[in-house]
Design an enzyme around this catalytic site. Structure first.
Site, PDB file in Angstrom:
ATOM      1  N   GLY A 126       0.994  -1.240  -0.066  1.00 57.42           N
ATOM      2  CA  GLY A 126       0.174  -0.031  -0.185  1.00 57.42           C
ATOM      3  C   GLY A 126       1.064   1.307   0.161  1.00 57.42           C
ATOM      4  O   GLY A 126       1.118   1.862  -0.920  1.00 57.42           O
TER       5      GLY A 126
ATOM      6  N   CYS B 212      -9.352  21.541  18.215  1.00 61.23           N
ATOM      7  CA  CYS B 212      -9.312  21.378  19.786  1.00 61.23           C
ATOM      8  C   CYS B 212      -8.871  20.466  20.368  1.00 61.23           C
ATOM      9  O   CYS B 212      -9.652  19.689  21.017  1.00 61.23           O
ATOM     10  CB  CYS B 212     -10.643  21.874  19.980  1.00 61.23           C
TER      11      CYS B 212
END
Ligand code: LLP
Length: 425
Positions: free
Chosen positions: A282, A349
């Protein structure tokens, strides 16, 4: 003047500007905005060809591990080169079929395949299920029986090998959920006659990802071959040998084995054996073929540390937050700006939303763009909508041409399918 940053890909500076093949990256970004993934078609297919050439004498089935990058244009480019796919879900199966992959070049791993996924893959006529447990095998037998089909199966063995890579991408030890321990697998093979609807005739092994050294692969492959030899002695014939993926690439100063070095070690072991080789690379194929471009918003200095804040975040590229992965960061315009040591952070955040810690970078002007290199594998494919952020656009460049191959998500995409129930109205 042209200068390659790496000999391993087609991203280079020309007259101080970053190019992907023949296209100036900033000219793409002007149209697409940021953040954006950009893939080089040439780098992509060259890496596929490297593996293919290295193993050519045994004509392997090369099944690109779609989890690394499932962009349709990337998949199509590889299908045109003759690639098959290593899939892990019903969605990946559908993408493979959508780009015209040959079903007989699709192998299907995953420790948890649902009934519907198994039935769809049987219907499609895939080459092999890489089975990861006994209950899964029983399910496939039952479903194939119901569908009046005979399906081919390989057992993914767990060789109990610790590969020197990040713990989260280490799969070949018995402390991990993957594969079947050798004694259980042997028992299943010896008992193969009791299965009426499956033909168990393959062995699969995949020990992890981003493994730069040859030794762990060879240990796993030798274990698998000894296992196969034992079975042969007991009269069990094996047709397929799937050696998985996991080849490491260069992110900064790694010195991974090359495809040729790898094949030079593997091929002699296969001599004289009637085994059809399957591979599932991959990252090796797509990792260096992609960059992630993000725009600097501004720099913040809290007296203790400097933070270069960019518009891409861990929702776009999670590898640094998740694995502490290193990606080189370079400006789109080669910069004479003074260098600063800073954390490159996104707007999310989370304290983990950091692309680079204490990195020395030119303090480019606000609004200028930076490229994170080697972002083609497990970049976009692992991205999310965390913080209600649309996923980035993806672009493919081929020579002097480029195209948006995945549009940036819109707010409409993000609320698609959501509804407020009557009892809240
Ligand atoms: N085959 C199987 C059964 C796999 O599980 C994987 C990857 C591959 C092949 C392809 O491995 P590769 O050649 O790409 O190393 N998200 C992590 C990597 C997870 C790998 C998962 N399995 C990362 O960003 O580093």
């Amino acid at each position: 003047m042209t200068r390659s940053i790496h000999p391993i890909h087609d991203f280079h500076y020309k007259s101080g500007e970053l190019y992907c093949e023949g296209v100036k990256v900033s000219s793409i970004v002007k149209k697409t905005g940021t953040p954006v993934y950009i893939y080089s078609h040439n780098t992509l297919v060259e890496h596929f060809r490297k593996i293919k050439a290295a193993f050519d004498e045994v004509d392997p089935v090369i099944c690109f591990a779609m989890k690394a990058n499932s962009n349709l244009a990337v998949l199509k480019a590889l299908v045109r080169e003759g690639a098959g796919f290593d899939i892990v879900s019903g969605g990946e199966l559908r993408k493979a079929l959508l780009v015209g992959a040959e079903a007989k070049k699709i192998v299907y791993a995953s420790v948890g395949k649902t009934e519907a996924e198994i039935a769809d893959a049987i219907r499609a006529g895939i080459l092999l299920f890489n089975v990861e447990s006994k209950p899964e095998l029983m399910n496939i037998e039952r479903i194939a029986g119901r569908m009046k089909k005979t399906v081919q199966v390989a057992l993914r063995i767990n060789p109990d090998v610790e590969a020197p890579t990040h713990d989260k991408i280490n799969t070949g030890s018995l402390k991990k959920k993957f594969g079947i321990d050798l004694s259980t697998a042997r028992g299943i093979f010896l008992d193969h006659k009791r299965f009426k609807n499956i033909s168990i005739n393959g062995v699969h092994v995949h020990i992890g990802s981003q493994i730069t050294e040859g030794a762990p692969f060879m240990k796993a492959i030798r274990t698998a071959l000894a296992f196969i030899d034992d079975l042969l002695r007991d009269g069990v014939q094996i047709t397929y040998f799937d050696i998985g993926g996991g080849l490491g690439i260069i992110y900064s100063d790694e010195k991974p084995q090359t495809a040729l070095e790898f094949s030079n070690k593997v091929l002699p072991l296969l001599k004289g054996r009637a085994l059809r080789l399957i591979m599932e690379p991959g990252r090796f194929i797509v990792g260096n073929a992609g960059i992630f471009v993000t725009r600097k918003l501004y720099t913040k200095d809290n007296g203790v540390k400097k933070f270069m804040i960019v518009d891409g975040g861990m929702n776009d590229l999670v590898r640094p937050s998740m694995y502490g992965a290193h990606h080189e960061i370079i400006p789109l315009e080669r910069s004479e700006a003074r260098k600063i040591v800073c954390d490159v952070v996104g707007p999310i955040c989370e304290s983990a939303d950091v692309f680079a810690h204490d990195r020395k970078l030119p303090d480019v002007a606000d609004g200028k763009c930076l490229a994170l290199l080697s972002a083609g594998a497990y970049g976009f494919s692992m991205s999310s909508n965390y913080n209600v952020r649309p996923r980035a656009a993806e672009v493919m460049v081929k020579g002097g041409s480029w195209a948006v191959v995945q549009a940036r998500e819109t707010f409409k995409d993000l609320v698609q399918g959501a509804s407020i129930p009557a009892f809240l109205k």
